[in-house]
Design a protein around this motif. Structure first.
Motif, mmCIF file in Angstrom:
data_model
loop_
_atom_site.group_PDB
_atom_site.id
_atom_site.type_symbol
_atom_site.label_atom_id
_atom_site.label_comp_id
_atom_site.label_asym_id
_atom_site.label_seq_id
_atom_site.Cartn_x
_atom_site.Cartn_y
_atom_site.Cartn_z
ATOM 1 N N GLY A 89 -40.215 -45.520 45.284
ATOM 2 C CA GLY A 89 -39.374 -46.714 45.221
ATOM 3 C C GLY A 89 -39.121 -47.032 43.754
ATOM 4 O O GLY A 89 -39.881 -46.568 42.879
ATOM 5 N N SER A 90 -38.048 -47.807 43.475
ATOM 6 C CA SER A 90 -37.868 -48.203 42.069
ATOM 7 C C SER A 90 -38.969 -49.171 41.670
ATOM 8 O O SER A 90 -39.238 -49.369 40.484
ATOM 9 N N ASP A 91 -39.651 -49.756 42.658
ATOM 10 C CA ASP A 91 -40.848 -50.561 42.386
ATOM 11 C C ASP A 91 -41.812 -49.810 41.467
ATOM 12 O O ASP A 91 -42.409 -50.395 40.560
ATOM 13 N N TYR A 118 -40.824 -57.773 38.396
ATOM 14 C CA TYR A 118 -40.822 -57.615 36.933
ATOM 15 C C TYR A 118 -41.980 -58.444 36.366
ATOM 16 O O TYR A 118 -42.796 -57.949 35.602
ATOM 17 N N CYS A 158 -31.251 -57.806 35.983
ATOM 18 C CA CYS A 158 -31.081 -57.390 37.380
ATOM 19 C C CYS A 158 -29.601 -57.574 37.721
ATOM 20 O O CYS A 158 -29.107 -58.696 37.764
ATOM 21 N N ASN A 162 -31.029 -60.117 42.220
ATOM 22 C CA ASN A 162 -31.706 -60.498 43.459
ATOM 23 C C ASN A 162 -32.545 -61.722 43.105
ATOM 24 O O ASN A 162 -33.364 -61.624 42.191
ATOM 25 N N ASP A 189 -31.552 -53.105 36.072
ATOM 26 C CA ASP A 189 -31.919 -52.770 37.457
ATOM 27 C C ASP A 189 -30.669 -52.857 38.330
ATOM 28 O O ASP A 189 -30.136 -53.944 38.578
ATOM 29 N N ALA A 191 -30.289 -51.809 41.625
ATOM 30 C CA ALA A 191 -30.699 -51.418 42.978
ATOM 31 C C ALA A 191 -29.534 -51.495 43.967
ATOM 32 O O ALA A 191 -29.489 -50.762 44.950
ATOM 33 N N TYR A 192 -28.569 -52.398 43.685
ATOM 34 C CA TYR A 192 -27.451 -52.612 44.620
ATOM 35 C C TYR A 192 -26.146 -52.030 44.087
ATOM 36 O O TYR A 192 -25.063 -52.391 44.551
ATOM 37 N N THR A 219 -31.848 -46.934 43.440
ATOM 38 C CA THR A 219 -32.774 -46.690 44.551
ATOM 39 C C THR A 219 -32.087 -46.064 45.762
ATOM 40 O O THR A 219 -30.867 -46.216 45.934
ATOM 41 N N SER A 221 -33.317 -47.031 48.645
ATOM 42 C CA SER A 221 -33.763 -47.967 49.681
ATOM 43 C C SER A 221 -32.653 -48.835 50.240
ATOM 44 O O SER A 221 -32.825 -49.470 51.274
ATOM 45 N N LYS A 222 -31.540 -48.924 49.524
ATOM 46 C CA LYS A 222 -30.523 -49.905 49.920
ATOM 47 C C LYS A 222 -29.382 -49.199 50.652
ATOM 48 O O LYS A 222 -29.490 -48.943 51.829
ATOM 49 N N ARG A 230 -39.400 -44.566 50.495
ATOM 50 C CA ARG A 230 -39.729 -44.947 49.137
ATOM 51 C C ARG A 230 -39.273 -43.929 48.087
ATOM 52 O O ARG A 230 -40.048 -43.073 47.659
ATOM 53 N N VAL A 231 -38.028 -44.010 47.706
ATOM 54 C CA VAL A 231 -37.539 -43.230 46.567
ATOM 55 C C VAL A 231 -36.618 -44.100 45.704
ATOM 56 O O VAL A 231 -35.638 -44.639 46.200
#
Ligand code: PMP
Length: 368
Positions: A89-91, A118, A158, A162, A189, A191-192, A219, A221-222, A230-231
């Motif tokens: 995950g990017s986590d 973060y 971000c 988010n 970030d 992610a979206y 990511t 994940s979205k 989880r990638v």
């Protein structure tokens, strides 16, 4: 046993409530989850079709260097394989950044209402957190650049943010990057990223050549619908990757996840289709919010932040009873704000049908 000082009293991440738990607790059959910005359309059928074939290899460690995945992603993005790092995950990439660059005495700059991991990861490393208030739900890049000082190591942006869904523009990001010292890492970030259709959104990859202190996070994940596997990944200069790889676990992305990500990249038609459906879903929700006179931030992701006028805890509970899981968090500082993931047309309808009569009863919207 006491944990180290920076871990004492840290909040534990509170994920969106799982569907099965709500079914059990409330004794209801039909529950939808619009709480974790997952893809309501699942993942590409191409992934499902081929993935199980690879499950036979479970006795072998995955490729820790992720050669095939890096090759595929590098080709897709137009960068080199050496510019990529993959994580659980990017986590995990956030965690690697904090682990690699932060220690007590350093500080980081971020928005006051943004993705909470973060802050937590930076706190664990003992860094001080400088939080800059959002301006109308949007990062205040001007104030964030002003807040950077000699001890600043990382600035977190971000984009889309988010939970508010807002973006900062290409022009704002270009000006911001010029002001950030080369010794400070900027984390963008995204992610979206794949959901954004606004022309003002930055082409951050094009900034990498000029800014070795920039890392972009994305990511699977979205929009790719692979949250369970989880990638996530980072894109930056080759030098930055050498540093981050020092703190990465050797086999941090499992073999099925790597394979699924490769397959997912091969089906860009699925991505395009999900983006179009998300735009339609966003319109469906915001048209209803407009009709009800509710304030929301202009969203560019697969979720919307809306202020209902009723305490968010109450709205959240009511929606749960109706089998709709959304997200609220008192730490956001918007007492009546909830974040709702854009679902399928039917899910959005279910959400609106659960929300509207409740707000009407509370006298918060007009009966139409
Ligand atoms: N960044 C942002 C802005 C997010 O919203 C999320 C997930 N909600 C993540 C990173 C982490 O995503 P993942 O670890 O699933 O890649």
């Amino acid at each position: 046993m006491e944990p180290k000082q920076t871990v004492q009293g840290l909040p534990v991440y509170n994920p969106g409530k799982p569907i099965e738990e709500v079914k059990r607790e409330y004794g209801i059959e039909h529950v939808i989850k619009l709480a974790s910005n997952e893809n309501p359309f699942g993942c590409s059928p191409h992934v499902l079709q081929h993935l199980l074939m690879d499950a036979k290899q479970t006795a072998l460690y995955p490729d820790g260097a992720m050669r095939e995945l890096k090759k595929k992603a590098a080709n897709h993005l137009g960068v080199t394989e050496e510019q990529l790092i993959f994580g659980n995950g990017s986590d995990e990439i956030l965690q690697l950044i904090a682990r690699c660059f932060l220690e007590p005495g350093t500080n980081v700059v971020m928005a006051d209402v943004t993705f909470p991991r973060y802050k937590t990861n930076c706190q664990i490393e003992g860094a001080d957190i400088i939080e800059i208030p959002l301006k109308e739900g949007t990062h205040d890049l001007n104030k964030m650049a002003e807040a950077v000082n000699d001890m600043t190591k990382v600035v977190w942006v971000c984009n889309p943010n988010n939970p508010t869904g807002t973006i900062v523009s290409a022009e704002d990001v270009a000006r911001f990057m010029e002001r950030i010292p080369a010794s400070v890492l900027v984390v963008m970030d995204e992610a979206y990223y794949e959901y954004v259709s606004d022309d003002d959104y930055p082409d951050s990859l094009s900034l990498l050549a000029d800014y070795p202190n920039l890392i972009i996070l994305r990511t699977f994940s979205k929009i790719y619908g692979l949250a369970s596997l989880r990638v996530g990944y980072g894109i930056a200069s080759t030098d930055m990757m050498s540093e981050l790889n020092r703190v990465r676990e050797p086999f941090n992305v499992n073999a099925l996840a790597q394979r699924a990500a490769i397959l997912a990249l091969e089906d860009q038609t699925f991505v395009k289709d999900c983006r179009a459906k998300n735009i339609a879903g966003l319109k469906q929700l915001t048209s209803a919010f407009d009709r009800l006179g509710l304030h929301y931030f202009p969203s560019h992701g697969n979720f919307v932040f809306v202020e209902t006028g009723v305490a968010s805890e109450e709205v959240f509970e009511h929606l749960l009873e109706q089998g709709v899981i959304v997200r609220h968090d008192p730490s956001w500082g918007y007492p009546t704000g909830i974040r709702v993931t854009i679902g399928s047309e039917e899910e959005n309808e279910t959400f609106l049908n659960a929300l509207e009569p409740f707000l009407q009863k509370r006298g918060k919207v007009h009966v139409s």
